[in-house]
Design a protein around this motif. Structure first.
Motif, PDB file in Angstrom:
ATOM      1  N   THR A 103     -16.026  -8.598  55.224  1.00 19.25           N
ATOM      2  CA  THR A 103     -16.430  -9.577  54.208  1.00 19.25           C
ATOM      3  C   THR A 103     -15.561 -10.808  54.367  1.00 19.25           C
ATOM      4  O   THR A 103     -14.748 -10.900  55.295  1.00 19.25           O
ATOM      5  N   GLY A 104     -15.741 -11.784  53.462  1.00 19.28           N
ATOM      6  CA  GLY A 104     -14.997 -13.024  53.549  1.00 19.28           C
ATOM      7  C   GLY A 104     -13.712 -13.020  52.742  1.00 19.28           C
ATOM      8  O   GLY A 104     -13.226 -11.976  52.297  1.00 19.28           O
ATOM      9  N   HIS A 105     -13.196 -14.211  52.514  1.00 25.70           N
ATOM     10  CA  HIS A 105     -11.846 -14.396  51.996  1.00 25.70           C
ATOM     11  C   HIS A 105     -11.692 -14.045  50.518  1.00 25.70           C
ATOM     12  O   HIS A 105     -10.562 -13.961  50.030  1.00 25.70           O
ATOM     13  N   TRP A 106     -12.778 -13.828  49.814  1.00 25.93           N
ATOM     14  CA  TRP A 106     -12.711 -13.521  48.373  1.00 25.93           C
ATOM     15  C   TRP A 106     -13.347 -12.161  48.082  1.00 25.93           C
ATOM     16  O   TRP A 106     -14.349 -12.072  47.382  1.00 25.93           O
ATOM     17  N   PRO A 107     -12.750 -11.063  48.570  1.00 22.16           N
ATOM     18  CA  PRO A 107     -13.374  -9.739  48.420  1.00 22.16           C
ATOM     19  C   PRO A 107     -13.417  -9.240  46.985  1.00 22.16           C
ATOM     20  O   PRO A 107     -14.191  -8.342  46.666  1.00 22.16           O
ATOM     21  N   MET A 108     -12.595  -9.791  46.094  1.00 20.06           N
ATOM     22  CA  MET A 108     -12.655  -9.385  44.692  1.00 20.06           C
ATOM     23  C   MET A 108     -13.976  -9.792  44.056  1.00 20.06           C
ATOM     24  O   MET A 108     -14.369  -9.253  43.024  1.00 20.06           O
ATOM     25  N   PHE A 109     -14.684 -10.727  44.693  1.00 19.93           N
ATOM     26  CA  PHE A 109     -16.019 -11.126  44.254  1.00 19.93           C
ATOM     27  C   PHE A 109     -17.109 -10.523  45.137  1.00 19.93           C
ATOM     28  O   PHE A 109     -18.120 -10.051  44.632  1.00 19.93           O
ATOM     29  N   SER A 110     -16.914 -10.552  46.452  1.00 19.92           N
ATOM     30  CA  SER A 110     -17.973 -10.107  47.363  1.00 19.92           C
ATOM     31  C   SER A 110     -18.051  -8.595  47.489  1.00 19.92           C
ATOM     32  O   SER A 110     -19.148  -8.037  47.625  1.00 19.92           O
ATOM     33  N   GLN A 111     -16.911  -7.897  47.441  1.00 20.50           N
ATOM     34  CA  GLN A 111     -16.902  -6.438  47.575  1.00 20.50           C
ATOM     35  C   GLN A 111     -15.830  -5.830  46.661  1.00 20.50           C
ATOM     36  O   GLN A 111     -14.893  -5.183  47.118  1.00 20.50           O
ATOM     37  N   PRO A 112     -15.947  -6.028  45.347  1.00 21.16           N
ATOM     38  CA  PRO A 112     -14.885  -5.561  44.445  1.00 21.16           C
ATOM     39  C   PRO A 112     -14.689  -4.057  44.447  1.00 21.16           C
ATOM     40  O   PRO A 112     -13.553  -3.572  44.367  1.00 21.16           O
ATOM     41  N   ARG A 113     -15.765  -3.312  44.552  1.00 17.69           N
ATOM     42  CA  ARG A 113     -15.629  -1.851  44.526  1.00 17.69           C
ATOM     43  C   ARG A 113     -14.914  -1.337  45.762  1.00 17.69           C
ATOM     44  O   ARG A 113     -14.055  -0.450  45.677  1.00 17.69           O
ATOM     45  N   GLU A 114     -15.242  -1.902  46.924  1.00 20.70           N
ATOM     46  CA  GLU A 114     -14.570  -1.499  48.156  1.00 20.70           C
ATOM     47  C   GLU A 114     -13.102  -1.907  48.131  1.00 20.70           C
ATOM     48  O   GLU A 114     -12.224  -1.155  48.560  1.00 20.70           O
ATOM     49  N   LEU A 115     -12.813  -3.088  47.610  1.00 16.52           N
ATOM     50  CA  LEU A 115     -11.425  -3.505  47.505  1.00 16.52           C
ATOM     51  C   LEU A 115     -10.654  -2.589  46.564  1.00 16.52           C
ATOM     52  O   LEU A 115      -9.517  -2.202  46.856  1.00 16.52           O
ATOM     53  N   ALA A 116     -11.247  -2.216  45.452  1.00 16.30           N
ATOM     54  CA  ALA A 116     -10.589  -1.281  44.528  1.00 16.30           C
ATOM     55  C   ALA A 116     -10.318   0.059  45.208  1.00 16.30           C
ATOM     56  O   ALA A 116      -9.269   0.672  45.001  1.00 16.30           O
ATOM     57  N   ARG A 117     -11.264   0.496  46.034  1.00 14.95           N
ATOM     58  CA  ARG A 117     -11.070   1.763  46.759  1.00 14.95           C
ATOM     59  C   ARG A 117      -9.880   1.660  47.704  1.00 14.95           C
ATOM     60  O   ARG A 117      -9.060   2.591  47.798  1.00 14.95           O
ATOM     61  N   ILE A 118      -9.766   0.537  48.398  1.00 18.36           N
ATOM     62  CA  ILE A 118      -8.641   0.339  49.312  1.00 18.36           C
ATOM     63  C   ILE A 118      -7.324   0.304  48.537  1.00 18.36           C
ATOM     64  O   ILE A 118      -6.330   0.921  48.945  1.00 18.36           O
ATOM     65  N   LEU A 119      -7.314  -0.392  47.423  1.00 14.28           N
ATOM     66  CA  LEU A 119      -6.096  -0.446  46.608  1.00 14.28           C
ATOM     67  C   LEU A 119      -5.715   0.943  46.107  1.00 14.28           C
ATOM     68  O   LEU A 119      -4.533   1.316  46.120  1.00 14.28           O
ATOM     69  N   HIS A 120      -6.700   1.708  45.679  1.00 10.43           N
ATOM     70  CA  HIS A 120      -6.433   3.079  45.232  1.00 10.43           C
ATOM     71  C   HIS A 120      -5.803   3.897  46.367  1.00 10.43           C
ATOM     72  O   HIS A 120      -4.868   4.676  46.144  1.00 10.43           O
ATOM     73  N   SER A 121      -6.291   3.692  47.589  1.00 12.52           N
ATOM     74  CA  SER A 121      -5.753   4.454  48.726  1.00 12.52           C
ATOM     75  C   SER A 121      -4.294   4.120  49.011  1.00 12.52           C
ATOM     76  O   SER A 121      -3.572   4.935  49.585  1.00 12.52           O
ATOM     77  N   CYS A 122      -3.853   2.941  48.597  1.00 14.57           N
ATOM     78  CA  CYS A 122      -2.475   2.544  48.823  1.00 14.57           C
ATOM     79  C   CYS A 122      -1.495   3.372  48.003  1.00 14.57           C
ATOM     80  O   CYS A 122      -0.309   3.441  48.332  1.00 14.57           O
ATOM     81  N   THR A 123      -1.978   3.982  46.950  1.00 17.65           N
ATOM     82  CA  THR A 123      -1.088   4.832  46.147  1.00 17.65           C
ATOM     83  C   THR A 123      -0.808   6.152  46.847  1.00 17.65           C
ATOM     84  O   THR A 123       0.091   6.883  46.428  1.00 17.65           O
ATOM     85  N   ARG A 124      -1.545   6.442  47.911  1.00 17.31           N
ATOM     86  CA  ARG A 124      -1.306   7.652  48.691  1.00 17.31           C
ATOM     87  C   ARG A 124      -0.692   7.347  50.056  1.00 17.31           C
ATOM     88  O   ARG A 124      -0.475   8.232  50.849  1.00 17.31           O
ATOM     89  N   ALA A 125      -0.480   6.024  50.319  1.00 11.48           N
ATOM     90  CA  ALA A 125       0.015   5.625  51.648  1.00 11.48           C
ATOM     91  C   ALA A 125       1.495   5.962  51.804  1.00 11.48           C
ATOM     92  O   ALA A 125       2.237   5.988  50.844  1.00 11.48           O
TER      93      ALA A 125
END
Length: 232
Positions: A210-232
């Motif tokens: 996606t482009g430079h503003w994923p909080m708008f274009s793919q918010p659910r996918e970005l949230a999933r990635i952020l959630h995964s960081c708690t297990r990194a």
């Protein structure tokens, strides 16, 4: 579960994280979108680079948060990266979303891809501030017309001093646990400063189509990635 401090890039405020924050909270995390001084509903506040660093540190301390994931999008990677080393053992993870990273002694302007004089000329045209983008500037970034209108209508001029004052780092960011999210429509490769940090065993790279503003274009996918960081 973690507590996320979510910081937007230039021109934006806490409102930009509404969709991502909703999904993080649904997953059981704390989500704390933050508007930096001089922007959005805080336009009346004077701001320099270190003001923005203090904004982030003060929010962590005000809420007395532990297990903190600091998230910086675009410009906000610069103050977020500095704040990360200043909150000490409260930090669980650091996330840069298609972001600039701080370099000790350098500013956003000094690292501008067209050179500092070009960037400072743009600030002069904006009366000392960095003027928001026009709708056409979002072309090719994976956004629909409604998303572009939402970003453009909510944007406010970005205070110039935050972009020209240098970053201050006590140690290498490579020592901190971090994830870099590269948005491929905005360029397939991270810049050289990020590429060097990604050599660290503490850093990982995640790509988004996606482009430079994923909080708008793919918010659910970005949230999933952020959630995964708690297990990194």
């Amino acid at each position: 579960m973690a507590d996320f401090i979510l910081v937007s890039g230039a021109w934006l405020g806490s409102w930009a994280w509404e969709d991502v924050a909703r999904d993080l909270r649904a997953a059981g995390h704390g989500a704390h979108p933050l508007t930096l001084s001089g922007l959005a509903d805080k336009q009346h506040l004077p701001a320099g680079q270190q003001t923005h660093v203090r904004d982030i540190v003060d929010e962590v301390e005000r809420l007395d948060l532990r297990d903190v994931v600091l998230v910086g999008h675009s410009y906000a990677g610069i103050p977020v990266g500095q704040a990360a080393e200043r909150i000490g053992d409260r930090l669980a993870h650091l996330v840069f979303v298609d972001a600039n990273v701080p370099v000790d002694g350098e500013s956003f302007a000094s690292l501008w891809w067209q050179g500092q004089p070009v960037f400072e000329a743009a600030l002069e045209e904006g009366g000392g501030d960095w003027a928001p983008l026009n709708a056409a500037d979002f072309d090719g970034q994976g956004l629909d017309s409604e998303q572009v209108a939402r970003i453009a209508s909510g944007s406010t001029p970005h205070p110039g001093a935050t972009l020209t004052e240098p970053a201050v780092l006590e140690r290498s960011l490579g020592e901190l646990p971090a994830t870099y999210v590269k948005c491929l429509l905005d360029g397939e490769e991270p810049n050289d400063d990020v590429a060097d940090l990604l050599k660290s065993e503490h850093w990982r790279l995640v790509e988004m189509d996606t482009g430079h503003w994923p909080m708008f274009s793919q918010p659910r996918e970005l949230a999933r990635i952020l959630h995964s960081c708690t297990r990194a």
